[in-house]
Design an enzyme around this catalytic site. Structure first.
Site, PDB file in Angstrom:
ATOM      1  N   SER A   1      -7.997  12.393  -1.182  1.00  0.00           N
ATOM      2  CA  SER A   1      -7.721  11.629  -0.056  1.00  0.00           C
ATOM      3  C   SER A   1      -6.492  12.473   1.102  1.00  0.00           C
ATOM      4  CB  SER A   1      -6.599  10.417  -0.627  1.00  0.00           C
ATOM      5  OG  SER A   1      -5.823   9.435   0.178  1.00  0.00           O
TER       6      SER A   1
ATOM      7  N   GLU B   1      -4.112  10.911   2.089  1.00  0.00           N
ATOM      8  CA  GLU B   1      -2.913  10.620   2.003  1.00  0.00           C
ATOM      9  C   GLU B   1      -2.060  11.876   1.371  1.00  0.00           C
ATOM     10  OE1 GLU B   1      -0.279   7.529   1.419  1.00  0.00           O
ATOM     11  OE2 GLU B   1      -1.784   7.093   3.133  1.00  0.00           O
TER      12      GLU B   1
ATOM     13  N   TYR C   1       1.018   7.493  -5.590  1.00  0.00           N
ATOM     14  CA  TYR C   1      -0.433   7.580  -5.595  1.00  0.00           C
ATOM     15  C   TYR C   1      -1.088   9.153  -4.954  1.00  0.00           C
ATOM     16  CZ  TYR C   1      -5.153   7.008  -3.266  1.00  0.00           C
ATOM     17  OH  TYR C   1      -6.425   7.126  -2.666  1.00  0.00           O
TER      18      TYR C   1
HETATM   19  P1  NAP Z   1     -11.330   0.610  -4.622  1.00  0.00           P
HETATM   20  O1  NAP Z   1     -12.249  -0.418  -3.890  1.00  0.00           O
HETATM   21  O2  NAP Z   1      -9.933   0.128  -5.118  1.00  0.00           O
HETATM   22  O3  NAP Z   1     -12.138   0.888  -6.117  1.00  0.00           O
HETATM   23  C1  NAP Z   1     -11.301   1.524  -7.247  1.00  0.00           C
HETATM   24  C2  NAP Z   1     -12.508   1.686  -8.514  1.00  0.00           C
HETATM   25  O4  NAP Z   1     -11.828   2.165  -9.557  1.00  0.00           O
HETATM   26  C3  NAP Z   1     -12.845   0.113  -8.825  1.00  0.00           C
HETATM   27  O5  NAP Z   1     -14.184   0.098  -9.254  1.00  0.00           O
HETATM   28  C4  NAP Z   1     -11.870  -0.190 -10.029  1.00  0.00           C
HETATM   29  O6  NAP Z   1     -12.504  -0.939 -10.963  1.00  0.00           O
HETATM   30  C5  NAP Z   1     -12.214   1.206 -10.478  1.00  0.00           C
HETATM   31  N1  NAP Z   1     -10.814   1.656 -11.864  1.00  0.00           N
HETATM   32  C6  NAP Z   1      -9.513   1.523 -11.395  1.00  0.00           C
HETATM   33  N2  NAP Z   1      -8.983   1.676 -12.672  1.00  0.00           N
HETATM   34  C7  NAP Z   1     -10.101   2.305 -13.608  1.00  0.00           C
HETATM   35  C8  NAP Z   1     -10.058   2.645 -14.958  1.00  0.00           C
HETATM   36  N3  NAP Z   1      -8.801   2.717 -15.475  1.00  0.00           N
HETATM   37  N4  NAP Z   1     -11.300   3.284 -15.352  1.00  0.00           N
HETATM   38  C9  NAP Z   1     -12.387   2.902 -14.688  1.00  0.00           C
HETATM   39  N5  NAP Z   1     -12.383   2.387 -13.390  1.00  0.00           N
HETATM   40  C10 NAP Z   1     -11.201   2.160 -12.700  1.00  0.00           C
HETATM   41  O7  NAP Z   1     -11.304   2.077  -3.901  1.00  0.00           O
HETATM   42  P2  NAP Z   1     -12.278   2.411  -2.743  1.00  0.00           P
HETATM   43  O8  NAP Z   1     -11.642   2.145  -1.522  1.00  0.00           O
HETATM   44  O9  NAP Z   1     -13.576   2.310  -3.028  1.00  0.00           O
HETATM   45  O10 NAP Z   1     -12.090   4.176  -3.001  1.00  0.00           O
HETATM   46  C11 NAP Z   1     -12.803   4.683  -3.713  1.00  0.00           C
HETATM   47  C12 NAP Z   1     -12.061   6.177  -4.221  1.00  0.00           C
HETATM   48  O11 NAP Z   1     -11.673   6.864  -3.060  1.00  0.00           O
HETATM   49  C13 NAP Z   1     -10.530   5.660  -4.790  1.00  0.00           C
HETATM   50  O12 NAP Z   1     -10.687   6.743  -5.851  1.00  0.00           O
HETATM   51  C14 NAP Z   1      -9.779   5.859  -3.849  1.00  0.00           C
HETATM   52  O13 NAP Z   1      -8.312   6.498  -4.183  1.00  0.00           O
HETATM   53  C15 NAP Z   1     -10.439   7.283  -3.048  1.00  0.00           C
HETATM   54  N6  NAP Z   1      -9.949   6.983  -1.470  1.00  0.00           N
HETATM   55  C16 NAP Z   1     -10.397   5.916  -0.649  1.00  0.00           C
HETATM   56  C17 NAP Z   1     -10.095   6.055   0.550  1.00  0.00           C
HETATM   57  C18 NAP Z   1     -10.300   4.884   1.547  1.00  0.00           C
HETATM   58  O14 NAP Z   1     -10.072   4.746   2.530  1.00  0.00           O
HETATM   59  N7  NAP Z   1     -11.090   3.900   0.886  1.00  0.00           N
HETATM   60  C19 NAP Z   1      -9.787   6.965   1.316  1.00  0.00           C
HETATM   61  C20 NAP Z   1      -9.641   8.342   0.567  1.00  0.00           C
HETATM   62  C21 NAP Z   1      -9.823   8.389  -0.829  1.00  0.00           C
HETATM   63  P3  NAP Z   1     -12.108  -2.497 -11.053  1.00  0.00           P
HETATM   64  O15 NAP Z   1     -13.058  -3.156  -9.884  1.00  0.00           O
HETATM   65  O16 NAP Z   1     -12.198  -3.077 -12.371  1.00  0.00           O
HETATM   66  O17 NAP Z   1     -10.909  -2.686 -10.367  1.00  0.00           O
HETATM   67  O1  G4F Z   2      -4.296  -0.229   4.399  1.00  0.00           O
HETATM   68  P1  G4F Z   2      -3.227   0.526   3.864  1.00  0.00           P
HETATM   69  O2  G4F Z   2      -2.660  -0.124   2.416  1.00  0.00           O
HETATM   70  O3  G4F Z   2      -3.916   1.796   3.465  1.00  0.00           O
HETATM   71  P2  G4F Z   2      -3.308   3.451   3.198  1.00  0.00           P
HETATM   72  O4  G4F Z   2      -1.916   3.299   2.702  1.00  0.00           O
HETATM   73  O5  G4F Z   2      -3.544   4.235   4.424  1.00  0.00           O
HETATM   74  O6  G4F Z   2      -4.063   3.882   1.851  1.00  0.00           O
HETATM   75  C1  G4F Z   2      -5.624   3.902   1.967  1.00  0.00           C
HETATM   76  O7  G4F Z   2      -6.079   5.178   2.440  1.00  0.00           O
HETATM   77  C2  G4F Z   2      -5.800   6.188   1.609  1.00  0.00           C
HETATM   78  C3  G4F Z   2      -6.467   7.435   2.656  1.00  0.00           C
HETATM   79  O8  G4F Z   2      -5.740   7.762   3.654  1.00  0.00           O
HETATM   80  C4  G4F Z   2      -6.494   6.185   0.591  1.00  0.00           C
HETATM   81  F1  G4F Z   2      -6.489   7.115  -0.031  1.00  0.00           F
HETATM   82  C5  G4F Z   2      -5.934   4.917  -0.231  1.00  0.00           C
HETATM   83  O9  G4F Z   2      -6.567   4.632  -1.686  1.00  0.00           O
HETATM   84  C6  G4F Z   2      -5.877   3.675   0.661  1.00  0.00           C
HETATM   85  O10 G4F Z   2      -7.440   3.420   0.596  1.00  0.00           O
HETATM   86  O11 G4F Z   2      -2.144   0.719   4.510  1.00  0.00           O
HETATM   87  C7  G4F Z   2      -2.236   1.433   5.938  1.00  0.00           C
HETATM   88  C8  G4F Z   2      -1.120   1.328   6.811  1.00  0.00           C
HETATM   89  C9  G4F Z   2       0.077   1.858   5.897  1.00  0.00           C
HETATM   90  O12 G4F Z   2       1.103   2.488   7.003  1.00  0.00           O
HETATM   91  C10 G4F Z   2       1.030   0.569   5.674  1.00  0.00           C
HETATM   92  O13 G4F Z   2       2.246   0.809   5.570  1.00  0.00           O
HETATM   93  O14 G4F Z   2      -0.724  -0.156   6.983  1.00  0.00           O
HETATM   94  C11 G4F Z   2       0.524  -0.546   6.966  1.00  0.00           C
HETATM   95  N1  G4F Z   2       0.706  -1.706   6.675  1.00  0.00           N
HETATM   96  C12 G4F Z   2       1.369  -2.821   7.408  1.00  0.00           C
HETATM   97  N2  G4F Z   2       1.265  -3.899   6.982  1.00  0.00           N
HETATM   98  C13 G4F Z   2       0.394  -2.385   5.572  1.00  0.00           C
HETATM   99  C14 G4F Z   2       0.674  -3.658   5.748  1.00  0.00           C
HETATM  100  N3  G4F Z   2      -0.312  -2.151   4.475  1.00  0.00           N
HETATM  101  C15 G4F Z   2      -0.832  -2.971   3.614  1.00  0.00           C
HETATM  102  N4  G4F Z   2      -1.649  -2.607   2.624  1.00  0.00           N
HETATM  103  N5  G4F Z   2      -0.439  -4.242   3.817  1.00  0.00           N
HETATM  104  C16 G4F Z   2       0.239  -4.736   4.853  1.00  0.00           C
HETATM  105  O15 G4F Z   2       0.845  -5.767   4.846  1.00  0.00           O
END
Ligand code: NAP
Ligand code: G4F
Length: 373
Positions: free
Chosen positions: A124, A126, A153
């Protein structure tokens, strides 16, 4: 070709399952037992894929699944993926997001097929964390940028990232990490800021008889006045008319000044697959190369619903501030572009519009359904 997807019920897992199924893969998805239905995002392809029960924190279940299914490719998308939650549940975040990856890597190592299995890890942006603290479009993060994680995280993801590299170097496993910047979609979890905003817009736009946002409302004397009204009396609620008894809760958000490089998840799962088709494993940054603040997201999302001034609809709530923030993310995907031939198709505006339109559509559908029952 056979693949296992850990995290298939998540946003990315659902898009990846579709992509791999369309490419002719036999898809096995791992789901954990929970008390609610988590299959919503993959219901439409369930007949075409196989689901097995497992949890990445359970080393035995992970190695049993890998040994029984004998996959060619394994994608680990499973994580406790919410940054805010990781401050409240750091130990669980560590066990799943770092420990779970170790379980998968060890299972591959002892599977007797380590030369035949390719592994993808969801790293990520992050992990870059407090790399830059101000928005400066001349600055960006790429594969050479130092990591400076800002949350439990991000620290867990960084540990997993190093483990992947270490298992690649130590045991010759084809293990790669995609350092993906934020990617969203109509399937995004509802507690991430983008979906929280568009979901709220959808609900509000359909509140009170399908009306879209009302900039001007009639007062009791029949004159047109600025809406929403009575905001001074009740700063947390929106009333469309002075005589309304019930209001609609305002949208509560934290820091609006964070910058993110937001793309569409469908584009990003394509990059994951491309990394796995290379001759040698490597790590790649995947990003759009554009950064926007949460405020920009609000501007475009509200404008798409017909509202240019959204201040009266949003409340800043300190509970959504994080103990430590990542202020500025902007990625350079030059390596992915030149080595993988990857480019994103969906623009920032396109992403926001798609999310707003879908959430308004779904809220209307839900309302129509409720009116029937
Ligand atoms: P997400 O919607 O939160 O999906 C997370 C998945 O992990 C869900 O299927 C969840 O299952 C499963 N999970 C959680 N705990 C588990 C466990 N103990 N054993 C097995 N499965 C488990 O996340 P996403 O946005 O699709 O992201 C996919 C991956 O990319 C994650 O690893 C995230 O950290 C990473 N990532 C995401 C972003 C982004 O912007 N979306 C960016 C960078 C990296 P349940 O449905 O049962 O909860
Ligand atoms: O949508 P966010 O919670 O995403 P964040 O923290 O950037 O993390 C996501 O992206 C990562 C990749 O860079 C992934 F690895 C991670 O798994 C996840 O998918 O927050 C985005 C921004 C933050 O700066 C947060 O402080 O939005 C700001 N924010 C402002 N108000 C909020 C809120 N975030 C959330 N979730 N909820 C609010 O009410």
């Amino acid at each position: 070709m056979k693949t296992i997807i850990f995290g298939i019920t998540g946003q990315d897992g659902s898009y990846l399952a579709e992509l791999l199924h369309d490419k002719g893969y036999e898809v096995v998805g791992v789901t954990r037992r929970v008390s609610v239905d988590t299959l919503q995002r993959i219901n439409h392809i369930l007949p075409q894929i196989k689901i097995v029960e497992g949890d990445i924190t359970d080393a035995f279940s992970v190695s049993n699944i890998i040994n029984q299914e004998e996959p060619d490719e394994i994608y680990n998308l499973a994580a406790q993926s919410h940054v805010g939650t990781s401050f409240k549940q750091p130990s669980l975040t560590w066990d799943v997001t770092a420990g779970g990856v170790l379980n998968i890597l060890e299972a591959i190592r002892y599977s007797g097929r380590k030369e035949e299995i390719k592994f993808y890890q969801a790293s990520s942006s992050e992990m870059f964390g407090k790399n830059y603290t101000v928005c400066d479009s001349q600055k960006y993060q790429d594969e050479d940028t130092p990591f400076s994680p800002q949350s439990p995280y991000a620290i867990a993801k960084l540990a997993a990232h190093h483990l992947v590299r270490n298992y690649r170097d130590s045991y010759g496993i084809f293990a790669c990490s995609g350092i993906l910047f934020n990617h969203e979609s109509e399937r995004r979890g509802e507690k991430f800021v983008t979906r929280k905003i568009t979901k709220w817009i959808g609900q509000f736009a359909t509140w009170k008889g399908n009306q879209l946002f009302i900039q001007k409302v009639r007062n009791q004397a029949g004159e047109w006045v600025d809406g929403p009204s009575r905001k001074e009396d009740d700063p947390d609620m929106i009333y469309l008319h002075p005589s309304d008894e019930t209001g609609f809760p305002k949208l509560r958000l934290g820091n609006l000044d964070a910058f993110r490089d937001w793309g569409h998840a469908e584009d990003y799962v394509r990059a994951m697959w491309l990394m796995m088709q290379q001759e040698f494993p490597d790590d790649y940054v995947v990003a759009t190369g554009e950064t926007h603040s949460v405020r920009d997201f609000l501007n475009i999302a509200f404008a798409h619903a017909g509202v240019t001034e959204w201040d009266d609809y949003v409340v800043i709530d300190p509970q959504f501030y994080r103990p430590a923030e990542v202020d500025f993310l902007l990625g350079s995907s030059d390596k992915a572009k030149s080595n993988l031939g990857w480019n994103p198709d969906v623009s920032f505006e396109g992403l926001v519009h798609r999310m707003v339109e879908r959430d308004i559509y779904e809220a209307r559908l839900q309302r129509a359904h409720l009116q029937k029952v």
